[in-house]
Design a protein around this motif. Structure first.
Motif, mmCIF file in Angstrom:
data_model
loop_
_atom_site.group_PDB
_atom_site.id
_atom_site.type_symbol
_atom_site.label_atom_id
_atom_site.label_comp_id
_atom_site.label_asym_id
_atom_site.label_seq_id
_atom_site.Cartn_x
_atom_site.Cartn_y
_atom_site.Cartn_z
ATOM 1 N N LEU A 276 -0.789 5.527 -11.350
ATOM 2 C CA LEU A 276 -0.206 4.363 -10.819
ATOM 3 C C LEU A 276 0.895 4.987 -10.144
ATOM 4 N N ASP A 277 1.568 4.336 -9.101
ATOM 5 C CA ASP A 277 2.762 4.588 -8.584
ATOM 6 C C ASP A 277 3.506 3.363 -8.453
ATOM 7 N N THR B 45 -4.763 5.842 -4.459
ATOM 8 C CA THR B 45 -5.989 6.120 -3.883
ATOM 9 C C THR B 45 -6.660 7.518 -4.369
ATOM 10 N N ALA C 220 3.747 -0.205 -9.475
ATOM 11 C CA ALA C 220 2.564 -1.198 -9.600
ATOM 12 C C ALA C 220 1.561 -1.133 -8.689
ATOM 13 N N ARG C 221 1.520 -0.002 -8.099
ATOM 14 C CA ARG C 221 0.442 0.279 -7.023
ATOM 15 C C ARG C 221 -0.659 1.252 -7.537
#
Length: 84
Positions: free
Chosen positions: A12-13, A19, A15-16
């Protein structure tokens, strides 16, 4: 237990979700070496039956997430290929 949390955080980054390429870069970072070492050791030493149970539970989690988010998973493609 904490290593599993760290490994999840690696994906995670904020809330994202990262890839795959970003995750691989993070996997190589020294600050994540402890959870990477713990997971690598687990994957090398797990007995086949336990690995299968882990795979099944992970698949169930994927299905739950897909149902909650409405985003189809790659497993949907696997199931449709297996059905034909």
């Amino acid at each position: 237990h904490y290593h599993r949390v760290q490994l999840g955080e690696m994906a995670l980054d904020g809330a994202r979700v990262l890839t795959y390429t970003e995750f691989l870069q993070r996997w190589a970072e020294s600050k994540y070496s402890e959870p990477v070492r713990a997971v690598s050791g687990f994957m090398r030493s797990i007995e086949p039956g336990r690995l299968e149970r882990t795979r099944v539970v992970a698949g169930q989690l994927v299905e739950l997430l897909s149902g909650e988010t409405g985003v189809p998973s790659a497993r949907a493609d696997e199931r449709s290929r297996a059905a034909t």
